[in-house]
Motif scaffolding. Structure first.
Motif: not given
Length: 123
Positions: A91, A19-20, A70, A73, A23
């Motif tokens: 992405t 997903d990311v 992403t 983040l 972070k």
């Protein structure tokens, strides 16, 4: 954080997702030399079906394989983050989402995915 290199997807063209990639949830972080990318090519002959197109000794990843939503983040509580030399590539969602306050970014490279179409990603 420094010298962070990440690739989602390997030579096999498929089977990876996230997903990311990175972070940042804390404030007062210095990020230096990030290169984060969703794999956009793999070894020719490794791709399944019509998902990749041969290009020399490599194949382009197509059809949303190795999805990454992403790249980076920066969280809502990550204030005063300073980043130098950040590259985020291919992405399928946002390359960079920066929610913290008073942040600074010096040198940013963004590269959109090659497999973007109007049908799959809107107009």
């Amino acid at each position: 954080l420094y010298d962070i290199f990440a690739r989602v997807g390997g030579p096999e063209c498929r089977g990876m997702s996230v997903d990311v990639m990175v972070k940042i949830e804390s404030g007062n972080v210095v990020a230096d030399n990030f290169w984060l990318w969703r794999a956009d090519h793999c070894r020719a002959g490794e791709a399944g079906g019509d998902k990749a197109e041969a290009f020399g000794s490599e194949a382009w990843v197509k059809g949303g394989d190795n999805p990454v939503e992403t790249g980076v983040l920066v969280g809502r509580s990550a204030h005063n983050v300073v980043a130098y030399a950040m590259a985020v590539e291919h992405t399928l969602g946002d390359l960079l989402v920066w929610n913290g306050e008073r942040g600074r970014l010096y040198f940013y490279q963004a590269e959109l995915p090659y497999d973007v179409t109007q049908e799959t990603f809107g107009s």
